[in-house]
Design a protein around this motif. Structure first.
Motif, PDB file in Angstrom:
ATOM      1  N   MET A 400    -135.984  -2.920  76.979  1.00  0.00           N
ATOM      2  CA  MET A 400    -134.763  -2.684  77.770  1.00  0.00           C
ATOM      3  C   MET A 400    -134.091  -1.394  77.308  1.00  0.00           C
ATOM      4  N   THR A 414    -126.225   2.664  77.211  1.00  0.00           N
ATOM      5  CA  THR A 414    -127.247   1.631  77.120  1.00  0.00           C
ATOM      6  C   THR A 414    -126.649   0.314  76.647  1.00  0.00           C
ATOM      7  N   GLN A 417    -124.148  -0.993  79.499  1.00  0.00           N
ATOM      8  CA  GLN A 417    -124.639  -1.343  80.832  1.00  0.00           C
ATOM      9  C   GLN A 417    -125.892  -2.192  80.834  1.00  0.00           C
ATOM     10  N   VAL A 418    -126.650  -2.148  79.748  1.00  0.00           N
ATOM     11  CA  VAL A 418    -127.885  -2.935  79.749  1.00  0.00           C
ATOM     12  C   VAL A 418    -127.855  -4.043  78.703  1.00  0.00           C
ATOM     13  N   PRO A 421    -124.686  -6.755  79.061  1.00  0.00           N
ATOM     14  CA  PRO A 421    -124.892  -7.693  80.168  1.00  0.00           C
ATOM     15  C   PRO A 421    -126.059  -8.644  79.916  1.00  0.00           C
ATOM     16  N   ALA A 422    -127.122  -8.107  79.318  1.00  0.00           N
ATOM     17  CA  ALA A 422    -128.272  -8.978  79.075  1.00  0.00           C
ATOM     18  C   ALA A 422    -127.952 -10.023  78.020  1.00  0.00           C
TER      19      ALA A 422
END
Ligand SMILES: Nc1ncnc2c1ncn2[C@@H]1O[C@H](COP(=O)(O)OP(=O)(O)OP(=O)(O)O)[C@@H](O)[C@H]1O
Ligand SMILES: [Mg+2]
Lengths: 522, 270
Positions: A400, A414, A417-418, A421-422
């Protein structure tokens, strides 16, 4: 002889027998093989294990259950031996005036519960008295309640005794004691018998084609199932201990009066029969001010611990170099291991006075307050939140990060936004777990939240002192005077009961969230 | 039979790319701790050209590819030596911002790695970060165009708001291609982009690669000799961390210099 027959000695005997069984079982298997080891279905070692396990396991389980349930059995015994027409249970005429039949019934039930509690505590007190070497069994058997001021004698020895020691209570206490003595010997005796039977049977079973390997697998699986059942049983036991007194309290005081009462003011000295019904007590036992204080402090603690813990976790897992990580992580973990009483002291002597100096003593009359306890509790929870969040953030696959960085995103983009949220469901799970710890935390609030024994209404000032559920439990149970069946103590059970369900609910919620998160990557 | 197929393929695409050098790598060495993964490699990647990296598994193709956009920076134990120039500028220079570099040199990874976001957000991720769209309408356009180029539009257009992780493996790979294409990189690095795709999707991706060549340079790692022959103009053969041979694709597949290259493409090592 019977003094030697206790559970620990039984345990010792069982283990020695099992060890002997292992050696004998091996030997027997080897001789059964008759020099040709490969003719055995299982290895001699496995035969040995089978004998050892068959000797020890059932006895071991019996011992555990016996220690759990003998208390239960003895409770049932007392309930049974106290007759309905026991003189102590009668409600004096002057106390019956103006009461409905139902109310009289409840009072009599209350008297019965109280009487039985008296009998039990008297039995324990006599046990202690004998153990301290003040009397022999034979002397005690001849005791009479009115002979000497028995109550004083026991109290002088440091034993806890109920309000009144009557002849009836004494008689029942003595017969309860002899019942308990019987119970205490039967368990170990049964355990030893069981292990001897297992020993003999399993030794007799050893033959060439006996499938010891498979039997041992079965024992191993059984043992694992048993271990995991114990955790569940503990929960059940806690619930069992809390439920009955809580229900009594709810019935006596009224669920509504308890849950929505705005005042907490235990009268403190009410030992004996509960004197009222449905809220008509000298004690005011409303839940709201306590849960208010609890949640208020938990909120402050979360406001401190969640951002700090989360940022620490993000820094450690995404930005820190290996060297920094190698230092900071253990440091955080040490922080997690500091006993909460130490945090409490820190709050009391450092944070409280500091806050008071900053905001002024008009706003903050005492050094103890919601913010004092909340900030320190927040600090305590930082490592907790950060290590849980660190786990979930690390569980986000490296791919990711690569994907995001490979598109020209900065590390912060990163993360924001990634990765967050994950990892969000897991992080929320961590926060919920932190919340449930904050709600159940005791030592910090005892020292730093305030020690008012009576409160009315909900304190809005974050710099004001509050009471919490846990501090009140401690105060009532360690306080002077309250008899164990007073309405105050019953209320404490209800508090613990309610707290149990609040934290249980929060933990279940957290688990569901974490589980949901796991589904995404596995 | 193999040979005639191969020759047919070499004929179908024009076999010369541009001669302008986009990336020039000199004396590149990569170490993972003590493992010497890339040994003194020199390569020139031409602009508007498709360059294929071939070689047996573990020979360092991915490693070298990751040097070209500094993705090896994210691996703690990886150390890169030598010089890699993009448009004449050393990308490992201290003044170069790897973030900017990666916006110019996009990458499709060996394993599909869609974000746990909607299909739309996956594709819009890069354009949003780099501010490529001034309005929602423009963003929609970029997303549609990229999905079309990655041959995923028809399958995805009705489920743009569903999670990208819910797609099949091959669809996920095409989503990652769309995501990389959407940021309009100057160089696109593709690490085995077709390894999870069926022949039809493979053909579509190859078409995309051919189309991208008009504007960008593309570097593709592949285990399929046919694919390398079909899409590339230049081919580099790696073996055990060495660049064994680097030449025009036609030359490599018809008349390789090195015996190791010959045995690999005819299937004798690897
Ligand atoms: N993160 C890493 N840490 C340590 N060693 C690595 C790492 N990544 C790759 N290597 C090693 O570097 C060498 C080259 O690996 P690389 O992934 O570049 O091979 P590859 O040519 O892409 O192989 P494949 O065709 O299987 O993808 C291998 O020996 C590998 O073990
Ligand atoms: Mg690879």
């Amino acid at each position: 002889m019977s003094a030697l027959l206790t559970l620990p000695t039984a345990l010792l005997i069982v283990f020695i027998l099992a060890a002997v069984g292992f050696v004998l079982g091996r030997k027997r298997a080897i001789s059964a093989a008759g020099g040709d080891q490969s003719s055995l279905h299982s290895l001699p070692k496995q035969h040995g294990w089978h004998v050892a396990l068959a000797t020890a396991a059932p006895a071991f389980v019996l011992i555990i259950f016996w220690s759990f349930f003998s208390g239960l059995v003895s409770n049932i015994y007392v309930e049974a031996i106290v007759p309905d027409d026991q003189p102590e249970l009668r409600l004096p005429l002057d106390q019956r005036e103006g009461l409905s039949d139902r109310e009289i019934e409840i009072r009599i039930e209350g008297r019965r519960d109280l009487f039985i509690a008296n009998v039990k505590s008297l039995a324990v007190a006599i046990d202690g008295y004998i153990a301290n070497g003040n009397a022999t069994e034979a002397e005690v058997g001849n005791w009479r309640a009115d002979l000497a001021p028995l109550q004083e004698r026991l109290r002088a020895d440091g034993q806890v005794v109920g309000a009144s020691v009557t002849q009836g209570a004494l008689t029942h206490a003595l017969s309860l004691r002899s019942f308990n003595r019987g119970l205490a010997v039967t368990g170990p005796a049964l355990a030893i018998a069981l292990s001897v039977i297992g020993f003999a049977l399993s030794l007799a079973l050893i033959k060439r084609d006996f499938r010891a390997r498979i039997a041992v697998e079965g024992w191993a699986r059984g043992f694992l199932v048993f271990a995991s059942t114990m955790a569940i049983l503990t929960t059940v036991a806690i619930l069992y201990a809390l439920t009955a007194p809580s229900l009594t309290f709810f019935r006596e005081y009224g669920v509504f009066n308890f849950l929505f009462g705005l005042e907490w003011a235990p009268a403190g000295d009410v030992a004996g029969v509960p004197e009222g019904h449905d809220g008509e007590y000298e004690s005011a036992l409303g839940f709201l001010p306590l849960i208010w204080g609890t949640l208020y402090i938990a909120l402050v603690a979360l406001l401190v611990s969640v951002p700090l813990g989360l940022f620490a976790a993000i820094y450690l897992s995404e930005f820190a170099s290996k060297r920094v990580r190698a230092w900071v992580k253990p440091a955080l973990e040490i922080l997690a291991g500091v006993p909460t009483i130490v945090y409490g002291i820190f709050a009391l002597v450092t944070i409280g006075p500091f806050l008071q100096a900053v905001v002024g003593s008009t706003v903050m009359p005492n050094t103890v307050s919601v913010v004092t306890a909340g900030t320190v509790m927040g600090m305590m929870l930082v490592p907790f939140v950060s290590s849980l969040s660190d786990d979930v953030i690390n569980a986000v696959p490296q791919a990711m990060r690569d994907g995001s960085l490979g598109l020209g995103a900065t590390p912060s983009e990163t993360v924001l936004q990634v990765i967050l949220p994950a990892a969000l469901p897991g992080i929320v799970g961590a926060i919920v777990l932190a919340a449930s710890r904050a709600i159940g935390e005791t030592m910090i609030v005892v020292l730093a939240a305030g020690a008012l024994s009576n409160v009315t209404g909900l304190e809005p000032n974050p710099f004001g002192a509050v009471v919490t559920v846990t501090t009140r439990i401690v105060a009532v149970l360690t306080g002077e005077g309250s008899g164990f069946d007073s309405i105050d103590v019953l209320a404490v059970f209800a508090l613990a009961f309610t707290l149990f369900f609040i934290t249980l609910g929060l933990n279940l919620l957290a688990q569901r969230m974490v589980a949901k998160y796991r589904e995404q990557y596995d | 039979m193999e040979d005639t197929d191969m020759n047919d393929m070499l004929m179908t695409r024009n076999s010369v790319g541009s001669e302008d050098i986009k990336i020039s790598a000199r004396h590149v060495q990569v170490f993972y701790g003590d493992t010497h993964a890339i040994k003194d490699v020199d390569v020139d990647i031409n602009d508007k050209t498709v360059t294929a990296f071939i070689g047996p598994s573990g020979c360092g193709k991915s490693t070298f590819l990751r040097c070209l956009n500094r993705m090896n920076d994210t691996i703690d134990i990886a150390r890169v030596e030598g010089e890699i120039l993009l448009d004449g500028e050393d990308i490992y220079d201290k003044r170069v911002d790897p973030v900017q570099l990666r916006a110019k040199v996009g990458m499709v990874f060996q394993k599909p790695n869609p974000f746990p976001k909607s299909i739309y957000d996956n594709v819009a991720y890069g354009p949003k970060i780099h501010g490529l769209a001034k309005s929602k309408g423009e963003l929609d356009e970029i997303v549609e165009k990229s999905l079309r180029r990655a041959a995923l539009w028809d399958e995805a257009k009705d489920r743009l708001d569903q999670p990208g992780t819910g797609l099949s493996g091959g669809q996920q790979q095409r989503l990652c291609i769309a995501r990389a294409v959407a940021t309009n990189p100057e160089v696109l690095l593709m690490d085995e982009p077709c390894s999870a795709l069926d022949p039809i999707a493979t053909a579509q991706v190859e078409e995309l690669i051919d189309e991208l060549r008009e504007n960008f340079s593309v570097v593709i790692v592949t285990h399929s000799m046919q694919q390398a022959a079909r899409v590339s103009q230049k081919t580099a053969f790696f073996h055990l961390g060495n660049l064994v041979e680097f030449d025009d694709t036609t030359k490599i597949f018809s008349n390789p210099e090195d015996p190791r290259t010959e045995s690999y493409i005819t299937g004798r090592i690897g």
